[in-house]
Design a protein around this motif. Structure first.
Motif, mmCIF file in Angstrom:
data_model
loop_
_atom_site.group_PDB
_atom_site.id
_atom_site.type_symbol
_atom_site.label_atom_id
_atom_site.label_comp_id
_atom_site.label_asym_id
_atom_site.label_seq_id
_atom_site.Cartn_x
_atom_site.Cartn_y
_atom_site.Cartn_z
ATOM 1 N N CYS A 51 -102.961 11.127 5.880
ATOM 2 C CA CYS A 51 -101.936 10.753 4.909
ATOM 3 C C CYS A 51 -102.310 11.289 3.519
ATOM 4 C CB CYS A 51 -101.765 9.241 4.900
ATOM 5 S SG CYS A 51 -100.252 8.709 4.064
ATOM 6 N N ASP A 52 -101.277 11.468 2.702
ATOM 7 C CA ASP A 52 -101.378 12.265 1.461
ATOM 8 C C ASP A 52 -102.687 12.151 0.680
ATOM 9 O OD1 ASP A 52 -98.748 12.324 2.256
ATOM 10 O OD2 ASP A 52 -97.946 12.154 0.243
ATOM 11 N N SER A 78 -98.981 12.382 10.628
ATOM 12 C CA SER A 78 -98.528 12.342 9.238
ATOM 13 C C SER A 78 -97.146 12.990 9.141
ATOM 14 C CB SER A 78 -99.546 13.060 8.353
ATOM 15 O OG SER A 78 -99.834 14.333 8.893
ATOM 16 N N CYS A 79 -96.587 13.005 7.947
ATOM 17 C CA CYS A 79 -95.237 13.537 7.738
ATOM 18 C C CYS A 79 -95.128 14.951 8.328
ATOM 19 C CB CYS A 79 -94.914 13.580 6.248
ATOM 20 S SG CYS A 79 -94.642 11.960 5.541
ATOM 21 N N ALA A 138 -98.872 15.617 2.745
ATOM 22 C CA ALA A 138 -99.919 15.557 3.772
ATOM 23 C C ALA A 138 -100.134 16.931 4.398
ATOM 24 C CB ALA A 138 -99.556 14.531 4.835
ATOM 25 N N GLU A 194 -99.577 6.238 1.914
ATOM 26 C CA GLU A 194 -98.508 6.653 1.003
ATOM 27 C C GLU A 194 -97.266 5.799 1.177
ATOM 28 O OE1 GLU A 194 -99.542 8.935 -1.014
ATOM 29 O OE2 GLU A 194 -97.711 8.789 -2.190
ATOM 30 N N SER A 195 -97.048 5.347 2.403
ATOM 31 C CA SER A 195 -95.773 4.691 2.714
ATOM 32 C C SER A 195 -95.710 3.247 2.248
ATOM 33 C CB SER A 195 -95.517 4.766 4.220
ATOM 34 O OG SER A 195 -96.639 4.278 4.931
HETATM 35 FE FE1 FES Z 1 -98.391 9.408 5.247
HETATM 36 FE FE2 FES Z 1 -96.301 11.085 4.571
HETATM 37 S S1 FES Z 1 -96.452 8.923 4.363
HETATM 38 S S2 FES Z 1 -98.221 11.539 5.406
#
Ligand code: FES
Length: 580
Positions: free
Chosen positions: A128-129, A200-201, A207, A92-93
């Motif tokens: 991750c998401d 993860s976040c 996530a 996601e990042s």
């Molecule tokens: Fe990977 Fe939020 S960026 S879980």
């Protein structure tokens, strides 16, 4: 729901490759034996694919190789044969233009890896998401016995004595810098403080929401969602997951046994209770499409409307996933819903137990993190689904992340034609905008961006921020990060790139938002709206060549989950012909 395990032993699909004395069987075994594998591993025991989304460019999943070893331990202990399979990983990042553009590609790739290889069951190692929905969608499409284990969230971020949440504080600090309340060097110092450990976040972002959805759907062991990535109990969970999948294969406990309509309804209610991400709407609609369940946006509104948000986590609340785990985690929330009559208690889960059996004895250890019923964070959690002439096929808003005073609002539209137009003009002091306006952004839907990026929570103009204003009504066909907040209308459908009404909004039009009435209205005469739509011409040129072309040609609207039209439905895991 009653489930009758199949008799064991019986011949599994992996024996099509390994179970015989023909030239082809010898071929398949012989090459595998170059890894030093003993002959008895091919004797008909369950072969378990550990579908691992590890990647050093997916930082949230960068610790999954270590965890995979514990999954392997568990599989061996239970008499299975583990094979680790690296699969498409979506970060996601950093994935451009947006990880969401690759969710369907990842699910398709994983589906074919499951179907085309000698695998009897799968452990879906995600975090991750997008990794969680993509692998769940793949499992649903093959219907091979599958179980999720997530990598777990990062430890709390701390900066100068305060919790800092992944994403949530990035947006907050960035706005503070724009408003002149924080300097750039402090912002840089906060950078490392936000990401203190593997995982993860740590907010209830997408996530954590999707980890919770996997657990609420019954596709992960109870308690999986909240265990921090670096807590020793995360490794234990991985090992127990490895043990469990072997029995699931023996019993032939498949996704189609678990992903029932009742399971989706449970998950929607859990999403309301945790104040989960709007992204869950899209992912669960797509997942339901894979198993042939007619889940709709209206189900989200209807089922989530009366569910109070009781999990006091950022971005809606105060705490982070670490505290959620210490308080008892998702099982406490599920129990609360069960006690309130808001759960299908008998929904089956991967453990073989029902949703209720798993949580009946859990305890809430911190009533400031998981709030009591009489003082919820938001009385009506869930996802509000808005309709009107601006969103005939629906749009969504997360009430728990919105400002109460903006839930009913009429304002003058300030229109940005796309993300580039927004970036070019938002910091212009001459921009004719104030806090009563409604910010509108076009061409950020599935086809428009492409991929439907998380840009719906447009940052406010600096001149508004300097007044101390932190929220305005914003409308787009984009998504929003689950870590974000604000009175943000998202997923407006049909999207502007295909000629939805959003495409013809003009600066100066008046827009009415009425969340309690679920209404989103462009206040122009019907004839004027019809004239503008008739005159509309596409602003987005379809990409030519490669995956982008496939994506643009086949992606469906946000209101049905933005899956590819040709991926909906379950195609099974029938073993095709051999190549040798
Ligand atoms: Fe990977 Fe939020 S960026 S879980």
């Amino acid at each position: 729901m009653t489930f009758t395990p199949k008799p064991w032993p019986r011949k599994l699909r992996s024996q099509e490759w390994f179970g015989g004395t023909s030239r082809d069987h010898i071929y398949h075994r012989s090459w595998m034996k170059n890894q030093g594998l003993p002959a008895d591993l091919f004797d008909g025991r369950p072969v378990i694919g550990i579908m691992n989304t590890w990647s050093e460019l997916t930082p949230c999943n960068a610790h999954l190789n270590d965890l995979a070893q514990r999954v392997k331990h568990g599989i061996y202990e239970a008499g299975g044969f583990p094979v680790e399979v690296p699969v498409f990983s979506t970060a996601e990042s950093s994935f451009r233009p947006t990880a969401m553009m690759f969710r369907n590609l990842a699910s398709m790739a994983v589906e074919e890896q499951m179907r085309g290889q000698p695998i009897d069951g799968c452990v879906l190692m995600v975090g991750c998401d997008k990794t969680t929905p993509s692998l769940l969608m793949a499992a649903a499409s093959t219907d091979l016995p599958s179980i999720v284990v997530t990598g777990g969230p990062m430890l709390n971020g701390w900066f100068r004595g305060e919790r800092v949440g992944s994403g949530t504080h990035l947006w907050k600090f960035s706005e503070a810098v724009k408003a002149g309340e924080m300097n750039q060097s402090d912002f840089l110092e906060a950078e490392a403080a936000m990401s203190r450990s593997a995982g993860s976040c740590n907010t209830m972002g997408t996530a954590s929401t999707m980890a919770s959805m996997a657990e609420a759907l019954g596709m992960a062991l109870s308690g999986n969602a909240a265990i921090p990535a670096v807590d020793s109990r995360r490794r234990m969970m991985a090992q127990l997951t490895g043990r469990r999948i072997v029995q699931m294969v023996k019993d032939d406990l498949k996704p189609s046994d678990i992903l029932t309509r009742e399971a989706f309804e449970n998950a929607i209610r859990v999403n309301g209770a945790i104040g989960g991400s709007t992204n869950a709407v899209i992912h669960l609609l797509a997942l339901a499409g894979r198993v042939g369940i007619d889940l709709t946006l209206d189900d989200w509104d209807r089922l989530g409307r009366d569910v109070p948000t009781i999990v006091n986590l950022m971005p809606s609340g105060k705490y982070l996933m670490e505290e959620f785990f210490y308080a008892g985690g998702l099982p406490v929330v599920i129990k609360r819903l069960g006690e309130a009559g808001l759960l299908h208690n008998d929904a089956l889960t991967v453990s073989g137990q029902t949703a209720w059996q798993q949580v009946a004895d859990v305890v809430n250890w911190n009533e400031d993190v998981i709030l009591p019923a009489d003082r919820p964070l938001t009385e009506h959690g869930g996802i509000a689904v808005l309709r009107g002439n601006l969103a005939p096929d629906g749009a969504v808003l997360k009430p728990s992340a919105a400002s109460a005073h903006l839930l009913v609002h009429r304002g003058r539209a300030v229109v940005f034609e796309d993300i580039d137009d927004y970036k070019a003009r938002i910091n212009d002091e001459a921009l004719d905008i104030d806090e009563t306006c409604v910010m509108v952004m076009k061409n950020c839907g599935p086809k428009g961006y492409p991929g439907m990026a998380e840009v719906g929570n447009m940052g406010l103009p600096p001149k508004v921020l300097r007044k101390g204003i932190t929220d305005m009504v914003r409308i787009s066909d984009a998504r929003m990060s689950g870590t974000a907040y604000g009175t943000v209308v998202l997923h407006t459908a049909p999207e502007s790139a295909v000629g939805g009404p959003l495409a013809v909004v003009q600066t100066g039009d008046m827009i009415e938002l009425d969340v309690p009435a679920r209404r989103l209205h462009l206040d122009i005469p019907d004839a004027e709206l019809a004239r503008r739509l008739a005159d509309w011409t596409p602003a987005v040129t379809p990409p030519q060549g490669g995956y982008a072309q496939i994506f643009h040609s086949h992606v469906q609207g946000a209101d049905t989950g933005a899956d590819f039209d040709f991926l909906r439905g379950c195609r099974g895991a029938g073993v095709g012909r051999d190549s040798h």
